[in-house]
Write a protein that holds these residues in place. Structure first.
Motif, PDB file in Angstrom:
ATOM      1  N   ALA A  17       0.836  -1.207   0.000  1.00  0.00           N
ATOM      2  CA  ALA A  17       0.000   0.000   0.000  1.00  0.00           C
ATOM      3  C   ALA A  17       0.873   1.260   0.000  1.00  0.00           C
ATOM      4  O   ALA A  17       0.547   2.242  -0.678  1.00  0.00           O
ATOM      5  CB  ALA A  17      -0.936  -0.004   1.206  1.00  0.00           C
ATOM      6  N   LEU A  18       1.977   1.232   0.721  1.00  0.00           N
ATOM      7  CA  LEU A  18       2.866   2.385   0.776  1.00  0.00           C
ATOM      8  C   LEU A  18       3.517   2.630  -0.585  1.00  0.00           C
ATOM      9  O   LEU A  18       3.639   3.779  -1.018  1.00  0.00           O
ATOM     10  CB  LEU A  18       3.923   2.208   1.862  1.00  0.00           C
ATOM     11  CG  LEU A  18       4.879   3.378   2.074  1.00  0.00           C
ATOM     12  CD1 LEU A  18       4.124   4.665   2.397  1.00  0.00           C
ATOM     13  CD2 LEU A  18       5.880   3.055   3.157  1.00  0.00           C
ATOM     14  N   ALA A  19       3.924   1.568  -1.263  1.00  0.00           N
ATOM     15  CA  ALA A  19       4.506   1.728  -2.604  1.00  0.00           C
ATOM     16  C   ALA A  19       3.510   2.426  -3.534  1.00  0.00           C
ATOM     17  O   ALA A  19       3.876   3.332  -4.291  1.00  0.00           O
ATOM     18  CB  ALA A  19       4.928   0.379  -3.168  1.00  0.00           C
ATOM     19  N   LYS A  20       2.248   2.016  -3.447  1.00  0.00           N
ATOM     20  CA  LYS A  20       1.205   2.656  -4.263  1.00  0.00           C
ATOM     21  C   LYS A  20       0.995   4.105  -3.842  1.00  0.00           C
ATOM     22  O   LYS A  20       0.898   5.005  -4.679  1.00  0.00           O
ATOM     23  CB  LYS A  20      -0.102   1.877  -4.146  1.00  0.00           C
ATOM     24  CG  LYS A  20      -0.107   0.575  -4.908  1.00  0.00           C
ATOM     25  CD  LYS A  20      -1.479  -0.098  -4.847  1.00  0.00           C
ATOM     26  CE  LYS A  20      -1.487  -1.380  -5.640  1.00  0.00           C
ATOM     27  NZ  LYS A  20      -1.201  -2.550  -4.868  1.00  0.00           N
ATOM     28  N   GLN A  21       0.905   4.348  -2.531  1.00  0.00           N
ATOM     29  CA  GLN A  21       0.688   5.702  -2.019  1.00  0.00           C
ATOM     30  C   GLN A  21       1.807   6.647  -2.464  1.00  0.00           C
ATOM     31  O   GLN A  21       1.545   7.792  -2.850  1.00  0.00           O
ATOM     32  CB  GLN A  21       0.602   5.684  -0.491  1.00  0.00           C
ATOM     33  CG  GLN A  21       0.432   7.070   0.121  1.00  0.00           C
ATOM     34  CD  GLN A  21       0.495   7.058   1.649  1.00  0.00           C
ATOM     35  OE1 GLN A  21       0.468   6.011   2.285  1.00  0.00           O
ATOM     36  NE2 GLN A  21       0.598   8.230   2.233  1.00  0.00           N
ATOM     37  N   VAL A  24       5.909   4.775  -6.090  1.00  0.00           N
ATOM     38  CA  VAL A  24       7.275   4.326  -6.353  1.00  0.00           C
ATOM     39  C   VAL A  24       7.291   2.862  -6.797  1.00  0.00           C
ATOM     40  O   VAL A  24       6.332   2.133  -6.594  1.00  0.00           O
ATOM     41  CB  VAL A  24       8.188   4.501  -5.114  1.00  0.00           C
ATOM     42  CG1 VAL A  24       8.316   5.978  -4.761  1.00  0.00           C
ATOM     43  CG2 VAL A  24       7.690   3.696  -3.926  1.00  0.00           C
ATOM     44  N   SER A  25       8.407   2.474  -7.374  1.00  0.00           N
ATOM     45  CA  SER A  25       8.565   1.114  -7.885  1.00  0.00           C
ATOM     46  C   SER A  25       8.753   0.086  -6.788  1.00  0.00           C
ATOM     47  O   SER A  25       8.369  -1.064  -6.947  1.00  0.00           O
ATOM     48  CB  SER A  25       9.783   1.054  -8.809  1.00  0.00           C
ATOM     49  OG  SER A  25       9.646   1.994  -9.834  1.00  0.00           O
ATOM     50  N   SER A  26       9.386   0.499  -5.696  1.00  0.00           N
ATOM     51  CA  SER A  26       9.746  -0.473  -4.672  1.00  0.00           C
ATOM     52  C   SER A  26       9.819   0.173  -3.296  1.00  0.00           C
ATOM     53  O   SER A  26      10.311   1.288  -3.151  1.00  0.00           O
ATOM     54  CB  SER A  26      11.119  -1.058  -5.016  1.00  0.00           C
ATOM     55  OG  SER A  26      11.348  -2.261  -4.348  1.00  0.00           O
ATOM     56  N   VAL A  27       9.301  -0.546  -2.297  1.00  0.00           N
ATOM     57  CA  VAL A  27       9.496  -0.193  -0.886  1.00  0.00           C
ATOM     58  C   VAL A  27      10.102  -1.423  -0.232  1.00  0.00           C
ATOM     59  O   VAL A  27       9.609  -2.538  -0.412  1.00  0.00           O
ATOM     60  CB  VAL A  27       8.178   0.211  -0.197  1.00  0.00           C
ATOM     61  CG1 VAL A  27       8.371   0.347   1.313  1.00  0.00           C
ATOM     62  CG2 VAL A  27       7.638   1.513  -0.781  1.00  0.00           C
ATOM     63  N   LEU A  28      11.189  -1.205   0.493  1.00  0.00           N
ATOM     64  CA  LEU A  28      11.944  -2.317   1.069  1.00  0.00           C
ATOM     65  C   LEU A  28      12.209  -2.120   2.555  1.00  0.00           C
ATOM     66  O   LEU A  28      12.320  -0.990   3.030  1.00  0.00           O
ATOM     67  CB  LEU A  28      13.316  -2.446   0.383  1.00  0.00           C
ATOM     68  CG  LEU A  28      13.348  -2.577  -1.124  1.00  0.00           C
ATOM     69  CD1 LEU A  28      14.789  -2.499  -1.618  1.00  0.00           C
ATOM     70  CD2 LEU A  28      12.711  -3.883  -1.555  1.00  0.00           C
ATOM     71  N   ILE A  29      12.341  -3.242   3.250  1.00  0.00           N
ATOM     72  CA  ILE A  29      12.940  -3.271   4.578  1.00  0.00           C
ATOM     73  C   ILE A  29      14.260  -4.010   4.378  1.00  0.00           C
ATOM     74  O   ILE A  29      14.279  -5.151   3.900  1.00  0.00           O
ATOM     75  CB  ILE A  29      12.066  -4.005   5.609  1.00  0.00           C
ATOM     76  CG1 ILE A  29      10.708  -3.311   5.760  1.00  0.00           C
ATOM     77  CG2 ILE A  29      12.797  -4.091   6.960  1.00  0.00           C
ATOM     78  CD1 ILE A  29       9.709  -4.090   6.609  1.00  0.00           C
ATOM     79  N   MET A  30      15.348  -3.337   4.708  1.00  0.00           N
ATOM     80  CA  MET A  30      16.681  -3.894   4.496  1.00  0.00           C
ATOM     81  C   MET A  30      17.383  -4.102   5.840  1.00  0.00           C
ATOM     82  O   MET A  30      17.225  -3.293   6.755  1.00  0.00           O
ATOM     83  CB  MET A  30      17.529  -2.947   3.642  1.00  0.00           C
ATOM     84  CG  MET A  30      16.964  -2.660   2.259  1.00  0.00           C
ATOM     85  SD  MET A  30      17.003  -4.072   1.152  1.00  0.00           S
ATOM     86  CE  MET A  30      18.771  -4.273   0.918  1.00  0.00           C
ATOM     87  N   ARG A  31      18.150  -5.171   5.920  1.00  0.00           N
ATOM     88  CA  ARG A  31      18.941  -5.462   7.118  1.00  0.00           C
ATOM     89  C   ARG A  31      20.415  -5.304   6.791  1.00  0.00           C
ATOM     90  O   ARG A  31      20.878  -5.757   5.746  1.00  0.00           O
ATOM     91  CB  ARG A  31      18.675  -6.888   7.580  1.00  0.00           C
ATOM     92  CG  ARG A  31      19.442  -7.252   8.829  1.00  0.00           C
ATOM     93  CD  ARG A  31      19.101  -8.633   9.294  1.00  0.00           C
ATOM     94  NE  ARG A  31      19.733  -8.920  10.562  1.00  0.00           N
ATOM     95  CZ  ARG A  31      19.653 -10.065  11.193  1.00  0.00           C
ATOM     96  NH1 ARG A  31      18.935 -11.053  10.676  1.00  0.00           N
ATOM     97  NH2 ARG A  31      20.252 -10.245  12.340  1.00  0.00           N
ATOM     98  N   SER A  42       9.738  -6.811   0.864  1.00  0.00           N
ATOM     99  CA  SER A  42       9.734  -6.106  -0.407  1.00  0.00           C
ATOM    100  C   SER A  42       8.312  -5.932  -0.908  1.00  0.00           C
ATOM    101  O   SER A  42       7.496  -6.841  -0.790  1.00  0.00           O
ATOM    102  CB  SER A  42      10.558  -6.929  -1.411  1.00  0.00           C
ATOM    103  OG  SER A  42      10.528  -6.371  -2.692  1.00  0.00           O
ATOM    104  N   GLY A  43       8.017  -4.775  -1.476  1.00  0.00           N
ATOM    105  CA  GLY A  43       6.716  -4.539  -2.073  1.00  0.00           C
ATOM    106  C   GLY A  43       6.829  -3.576  -3.234  1.00  0.00           C
ATOM    107  O   GLY A  43       7.840  -2.892  -3.394  1.00  0.00           O
ATOM    108  N   GLY A  44       5.794  -3.535  -4.054  1.00  0.00           N
ATOM    109  CA  GLY A  44       5.794  -2.667  -5.220  1.00  0.00           C
ATOM    110  C   GLY A  44       6.073  -3.446  -6.494  1.00  0.00           C
ATOM    111  O   GLY A  44       6.214  -4.659  -6.490  1.00  0.00           O
ATOM    112  N   ARG A  45       6.178  -2.703  -7.596  1.00  0.00           N
ATOM    113  CA  ARG A  45       6.360  -3.327  -8.912  1.00  0.00           C
ATOM    114  C   ARG A  45       7.670  -4.085  -9.059  1.00  0.00           C
ATOM    115  O   ARG A  45       7.778  -4.992  -9.872  1.00  0.00           O
ATOM    116  CB  ARG A  45       6.290  -2.260 -10.012  1.00  0.00           C
ATOM    117  CG  ARG A  45       4.937  -1.615 -10.166  1.00  0.00           C
ATOM    118  CD  ARG A  45       4.843  -0.778 -11.434  1.00  0.00           C
ATOM    119  NE  ARG A  45       5.984   0.057 -11.722  1.00  0.00           N
ATOM    120  CZ  ARG A  45       6.169   1.301 -11.258  1.00  0.00           C
ATOM    121  NH1 ARG A  45       5.288   1.846 -10.452  1.00  0.00           N
ATOM    122  NH2 ARG A  45       7.229   1.998 -11.611  1.00  0.00           N
TER     123      ARG A  45
END
Length: 155
Positions: A17-21, A24-31, A42-45
């Motif tokens: 939902a955040l990627a759509k809002q 953007v192409s991608s929203v990530l949580i990275m470690r 990972s989310g988004g296109r």
């Protein structure tokens, strides 16, 4: 989202939902790991581009010695906004731009319960993009949710 089980599974819908809002192409949580940055969610296109568990080598190991966007956030414990890496000397030719065409980046540091930097939450896009105060706050909200989950998981 990938079907792997993770501490961040409960955030899958939020991330998409955040990627759509944000548009953007991608929203990530990275470690942040000693030698790599690793995708935890990972989310988004571009979800297939950044599957859970994918890793990017940190600058000391990279062939060009250039820091990853998220690596800079982790190292400085400061937010990072790159409007268009193709136009910024510090970021031109970075891995996300060259390999995936993602030249726009916004990321925040995520802290574990011990206060140490765990990694990042970030948004990536193919085109130059400015973020509104509301969009910045939305990514920061995701950061807060990640930190709550980490506090529960890593006690």
């Amino acid at each position: 989202m990938a079907k792997s089980s993770s501490v961040f599974d409960s955030l899958r819908q939020d991330i998409d939902a955040l990627a759509k809002q944000l548009g953007v192409s991608s929203v990530l949580i990275m470690r942040s790991l000693p030698q790599h940055m690793q995708v935890e969610a990972s989310g988004g296109r571009h979800e297939e581009t950044y599957p859970i568990g994918a890793q990017g080598k940190k600058s000391s190991l990279a062939h060009n010695g250039q820091a990853l966007y998220c690596e800079r956030v982790v190292d400085t414990d400061q937010p990072l906004y790159v409007k268009d890496s193709r136009l910024e000397a510090d970021w031109a030719g970075n891995e996300d731009e060259v390999e995936f065409g993602l030249s726009n980046y916004l990321g925040y540091a995520v802290h574990g319960p011990d206060g140490e930097v765990y990694g990042t939450v970030c948004a990536l896009h193919e085109e130059a993009k400015e973020y509104s105060a509301e969009e910045l706050a939305a990514l920061d909200e995701l950061r807060k949710k990640v930190e709550v989950l980490l506090a529960r998981e890593l006690k």
